[in-house]
Design a protein around this motif. Structure first.
Motif, PDB file in Angstrom:
ATOM      1  N   LEU A  97      -2.152   3.649   8.999  1.00  0.00           N
ATOM      2  CA  LEU A  97      -2.080   2.293   8.471  1.00  0.00           C
ATOM      3  C   LEU A  97      -1.373   1.383   9.467  1.00  0.00           C
ATOM      4  O   LEU A  97      -0.262   1.683   9.913  1.00  0.00           O
ATOM      5  N   PHE A 122       0.387   4.684  -2.105  1.00  0.00           N
ATOM      6  CA  PHE A 122       0.208   6.000  -1.484  1.00  0.00           C
ATOM      7  C   PHE A 122       1.272   6.990  -1.924  1.00  0.00           C
ATOM      8  O   PHE A 122       0.995   8.180  -2.116  1.00  0.00           O
ATOM      9  N   GLY A 156      -4.835  -0.416  -1.032  1.00  0.00           N
ATOM     10  CA  GLY A 156      -4.227   0.882  -1.286  1.00  0.00           C
ATOM     11  C   GLY A 156      -4.941   1.639  -2.386  1.00  0.00           C
ATOM     12  O   GLY A 156      -5.132   2.862  -2.300  1.00  0.00           O
ATOM     13  N   PRO A 214       0.801  -1.231   0.000  1.00  0.00           N
ATOM     14  CA  PRO A 214       0.000   0.000   0.000  1.00  0.00           C
ATOM     15  C   PRO A 214       0.829   1.275   0.000  1.00  0.00           C
ATOM     16  O   PRO A 214       0.431   2.268  -0.625  1.00  0.00           O
TER      17      PRO A 214
END
Length: 227
Positions: free
Chosen positions: A69, A27, A161, A23
Motif C-alpha cells: 500500500l 486490514f 480497503g 485502509p
C-alpha cells in the motif's frame, strides 16, 4: 484466504494520515492480518495533520508484502525523486499479490514504473496528471486493474480497503469489517465530490490549477526519469 496475510504500507514525511490509517483500520481486522509500516529509518514521521507516525520497519528489513500500500499527500510528490523508496516499491511490488495506492500515492507507483498502461485513479484535483506517468486515468472512487487496486482521494481509502478485503477474504468478511467499523457514511452536506450538487464550484475550478502549479514539475521530472 489463508491466515497470516501481510500488509506493508509506505510512510513518508508529508503523508496524509487518513490515506494510510483508513485502509489499515480495515486490514487490521481481517483474519490473521499482519500490518507493517515502512520508511528509511524507524523514527517519527510528520504527517500533514500536525502529528507523527512511527514506522514499524525499514526498507531494508521489511518482510515481503502480500499487499503493498502506498498512501498519498504532498510528500508523495517529493518521494518520486527518492530512488531508494522507489526501488523498495518496485521490489515489493514485483512479488506482492496486490499493488495498491490511495489518493496521490498512485503517483509514487507511477514514478516506480508500475502504472504503464494500467487503469488507475487518484484525488480529483491531481487526476489529470496521472497520464504523464503512463497510466490510464479513470474517474472512480476505487479502480481495479488485475492485481493493481487504486483508491481516489483520502476518505475513499476506507472504500478501497473494503474492496481489497473482499478480494482477499470474500464479500461477507468485508461486510463484517464494515459493520464493526460502523462505516455508514451520511455526511451533513452533499459536497464531497466535484460533481456533487452542493459543491463549492469555485474550489472545483481553482484547486486543479493550484495542484498543477505545485506538483506538475515534480511529476514531469519523474516522467523524464522513467523515459
Amino acid at each position: 484466504m489463508e491466515n497470516g496475510i501481510r500488509f506493508v504500507a509506505l510512510v513518508f514525511p508529508g503523508i496524509t494520515q487518513l490515506d494510510l490509517t483508513g485502509p489499515l483500520q480495515v486490514f487490521a481486522q481481517l483474519p490473521g492480518a499482519v500490518v507493517d509500516v515502512a520508511w528509511h529509518r524507524i523514527e517519527p514521521i510528520a504527517t500533514d495533520g500536525g502529528f507523527s507516525i512511527l514506522p514499524s520497519t525499514t526498507f531494508d528489513t521489511a518482510p515481503q508484502a502480500d499487499v503493498l500500500l502506498v498512501p498519498g499527500g504532498q510528500g508523495a510528490f517529493e518521494l518520486m525523486a527518492d530512488e531508494a523508496a522507489l526501488e523498495f516499491v518496485r521490489r515489493q511490488g514485483s512479488r506482492a499479490r496486490y499493488v495498491t495506492s490511495v489518493c496521490t500515492g498512485a503517483f509514487v507507483l507511477g514514478a516506480a514504473g508500475l502504472l504503464r498502461g494500467r487503469r488507475a485513479t487518484t484525488h480529483w484535483a491531481s487526476h489529470s496528471m496521472l497520464s504523464m506517468l503512463g497510466a490510464i486515468p479513470v474517474q472512480a472512487r476505487v479502480v481495479q486493474d488485475g492485481d493493481l487496486i487504486t483508491g481516489g482521494g483520502i476518505t475513499s481509502g476506507i472504500d478501497f480497503g473494503l474492496v481489497v478485503a473482499a478480494e482477499l477474504f470474500g464479500a461477507d468478511a468485508a461486510k463484517r469489517v464494515q459493520l464493526s467499523m460502523e462505516y455508514d457514511p451520511r455526511p451533513p452536506f452533499d459536497a464531497g465530490s466535484p460533481t456533487a450538487p452542493d459543491v463549492d464550484r469555485g474550489m472545483v475550478d481553482a484547486l486543479p490549477a493550484i495542484m498543477r502549479e505545485r506538483r506538475e514539475p515534480l511529476v514531469r521530472a519523474a516522467a523524464a526519469r522513467l523515459a
